[in-house]
Scaffold this motif. Structure first.
Motif, PDB file in Angstrom:
ATOM      1  N   UNK A 133       0.804  -1.220   0.000  1.00 48.61           N
ATOM      2  CA  UNK A 133       0.000   0.000   0.000  1.00 48.61           C
ATOM      3  C   UNK A 133       0.836   1.270   0.000  1.00 48.61           C
ATOM      4  N   UNK A 134       2.126   1.163   0.377  1.00 45.41           N
ATOM      5  CA  UNK A 134       2.967   2.354   0.315  1.00 45.41           C
ATOM      6  C   UNK A 134       3.163   2.834  -1.119  1.00 45.41           C
ATOM      7  N   UNK A 135       2.801   1.989  -2.113  1.00 43.38           N
ATOM      8  CA  UNK A 135       2.894   2.395  -3.519  1.00 43.38           C
ATOM      9  C   UNK A 135       1.654   3.150  -4.000  1.00 43.38           C
ATOM     10  N   UNK A 187       1.698  -1.089  10.173  1.00 42.02           N
ATOM     11  CA  UNK A 187       2.255  -0.661   8.887  1.00 42.02           C
ATOM     12  C   UNK A 187       1.340   0.362   8.211  1.00 42.02           C
ATOM     13  N   UNK A 188       0.037   0.066   8.185  1.00 43.30           N
ATOM     14  CA  UNK A 188      -0.915   0.988   7.564  1.00 43.30           C
ATOM     15  C   UNK A 188      -0.989   2.312   8.337  1.00 43.30           C
ATOM     16  N   UNK A 189      -0.928   2.217   9.658  1.00 46.11           N
ATOM     17  CA  UNK A 189      -0.967   3.426  10.488  1.00 46.11           C
ATOM     18  C   UNK A 189       0.227   4.318  10.166  1.00 46.11           C
ATOM     19  N   UNK A 194      11.059   6.020  18.823  1.00 45.92           N
ATOM     20  CA  UNK A 194      10.171   4.852  18.687  1.00 45.92           C
ATOM     21  C   UNK A 194       9.595   4.773  17.280  1.00 45.92           C
ATOM     22  N   UNK A 195       9.251   5.938  16.710  1.00 41.36           N
ATOM     23  CA  UNK A 195       8.723   5.953  15.351  1.00 41.36           C
ATOM     24  C   UNK A 195       9.763   5.458  14.343  1.00 41.36           C
ATOM     25  N   UNK A 196      10.994   5.929  14.512  1.00 42.22           N
ATOM     26  CA  UNK A 196      12.060   5.494  13.603  1.00 42.22           C
ATOM     27  C   UNK A 196      12.283   3.982  13.692  1.00 42.22           C
ATOM     28  N   UNK A 198      10.417  -1.281   6.943  1.00 45.64           N
ATOM     29  CA  UNK A 198      11.139  -0.831   5.741  1.00 45.64           C
ATOM     30  C   UNK A 198      10.424   0.345   5.063  1.00 45.64           C
ATOM     31  N   UNK A 199      10.001   1.302   5.864  1.00 46.28           N
ATOM     32  CA  UNK A 199       9.320   2.493   5.345  1.00 46.28           C
ATOM     33  C   UNK A 199      10.253   3.683   5.475  1.00 46.28           C
ATOM     34  N   UNK A 200      10.394   4.429   4.402  1.00 40.76           N
ATOM     35  CA  UNK A 200      11.301   5.575   4.372  1.00 40.76           C
ATOM     36  C   UNK A 200      10.483   6.869   4.364  1.00 40.76           C
TER      37      UNK A 200
END
Length: 455
Positions: free
Chosen positions: A317-319, A406-408, A433-435, A442-444
């Motif tokens: 969904x990150x795409x 992940x969605x959040x 914590x967020x980082x 694996x979200x940038x």
């Protein structure tokens, strides 16, 4: 058979040229008048025109320019007397391919015609490939920043360097044909044909004829030879879409073709040899089809040399933001509209949907929204107006928790455009914590800043 138009006001020269060209295997149409030449060009398709420089009723150069205004890409050879070579050079400067000086040698005529047609065919093929490369089927249009799509791009790059058979698996709408065409245009076979056939769309009784072709008299109604699609793909790539739907009887015949690289057309006695790369695709799990006896194991291993598995959109969904921007720009151009962006609420709605129809469903959704939009911004009401029910199976707690996190995180970064200070404040969590969570999935956050600037 190439069709050639010859225009000359000397009837004897027309007869000589006709005999020479027909002896070379060309179809010839002749005329003595410029007006009738233009009528012929409007009514028929020609591969080449031979035009006398000086006609009784006009200039050969003017006729050439009029002909090219009707059939833009038709090459022209100018026929000229010895004393008017300077005029012939002028004609070439204005678009003629070459000129022949009268009286000309018959062999020279055939050589120039053959050379002209060959170069014209090459030019058209280069233009066709250029349009393809500028269009949909390029690496830059395989859109995705997710870990899964980066891995797929790496696989396509490596597969393009080989000539091995490839099998692409993925649900309907995930982009299997896009990957196949990109793979073809990135390979050493890029200058050869790309032939695609959807096996599920062709009745079993017609599939063999479509693939192998037939000779005249092979069956009732076969009044001429017909080249099969496999032969048409010689020196190129053949794409079998939904190969899992191929009947077992045809699977046996296809297996022999893949092993021997040759076959007989229906009713034929002469072997057709082919050099093709096979790319197959299936929305079903072929290994499961083999275990159920619906797909031959030997054929499975023949096509399953390199495997590329396309994930459903709900797993990447990150795409979605990048895909949305891409489709927004595409349909803005196609519909001549000025929809500049998509609202935050609409994007959240897109991000929270399960997308059973995958990328194709997202594309249709954005197309509909752009078509209905009356303002520069696509609002929440314009997207997913009639969503299909979410039929995903109930998941274990651990999977559901990870998917929620992940969605959040993705929605949080989308809302804050990747600003970590705002994200920490909005979520009530420490930045550290967020980082840590972003590294886990694996979200940038930088990707979301780029998306915001593009939007």
């Amino acid at each position: 058979m190439h069709h050639i138009l010859v225009v000359d006001d000397d009837q004897k020269i027309l007869q000589v040229i006709r005999l020479r060209l027909e002896s070379g295997g060309y179809r010839v149409t002749t005329t003595r008048h410029a007006d009738s030449a233009l009528e012929l060009i409007r009514d028929q398709s020609f591969n080449l025109a031979l035009i006398d420089l000086k006609l009784v009723d006009g200039s050969g150069i003017e006729l050439m320019q009029q002909i090219k205004s009707i059939q833009k890409n038709i090459p022209v050879i100018i026929l000229t007397a010895y004393g008017t070579i300077n005029n012939a050079v002028e004609a070439m400067q204005k678009g003629a391919y070459h000129y022949l000086t009268k009286p000309f040698d018959g062999r020279e005529l055939l050589i120039q015609v053959k050379k002209c047609l060959r170069e014209q065919a090459l030019s058209l093929e280069i233009e066709r490939l250029r349009k393809l490369l500028k269009g949909t089927y390029t690496f830059k249009n395989i859109i995705g920043r997710s870990r899964q799509m980066k891995k797929i791009l790496e696989q396509v790059t490596l597969a393009a360097e080989t000539d091995s058979n490839v099998c692409i698996e993925g649900r309907s709408g995930t982009g299997k044909e896009l990957i196949a065409k990109t793979l073809h245009l990135s390979s050493s076979r890029r200058n050869g044909p790309f032939i695609a056939v959807n096996v599920s769309a062709i009745p079993e009784t017609l599939l063999e004829n479509e693939l192998f072709g037939h000779v005249k008299g092979a069956f009732t109604g076969a009044d001429h030879d017909n080249k099969g699609l496999l032969e048409a793909a010689h020196n190129g790539t053949f794409f079998f879409d939904e190969i899992s739907e191929m009947p077992l009887s045809m699977q046996v015949k296809l297996l022999r073709v893949l092993e021997e690289r040759e076959f007989f057309p229906l009713g034929g006695q002469k072997l057709i040899k082919i050099d093709v790369r096979i790319i197959a695709a299936s929305s079903k799990n072929l290994a499961a089809e083999v275990s159920e006896g619906r797909f031959r194991e030997d054929l499975f291993y023949r096509i399953h040399v390199i495997t590329i598995e396309l994930p459903p959109l709900c797993e990447r969904k990150e795409d979605i933001p990048l895909l949305t921007i891409h489709f927004l720009e595409k349909f803005n151009t196609e519909m001549s509209k000025s929809v500049r962006e998509i609202s935050r609420g609409a994007m959240q709605k897109l991000m929270s949907y399960s997308w059973p129809g995958n990328v194709r469903e997202l594309e249709n959704t954005i197309e509909c929204a752009v078509a209905l939009a009356e303002n520069p911004v696509i609002t929440e009401e314009l997207v997913l107006r009639n969503p299909t029910p979410n039929d995903r199976p109930f998941e274990p707690w651990k999977n559901a928790k990870e998917e929620f996190e992940r969605q959040y995180l993705m929605q949080l970064l989308e809302i804050t455009s990747g600003n970590m200070s705002q994200a920490a404040k909005l979520s009530g969590k420490y930045r550290a914590d967020l980082y840590a969570l972003l590294r886990k999935y694996h979200i940038n956050p930088t990707d979301y800043r780029n998306t915001a600037s593009q939007a």
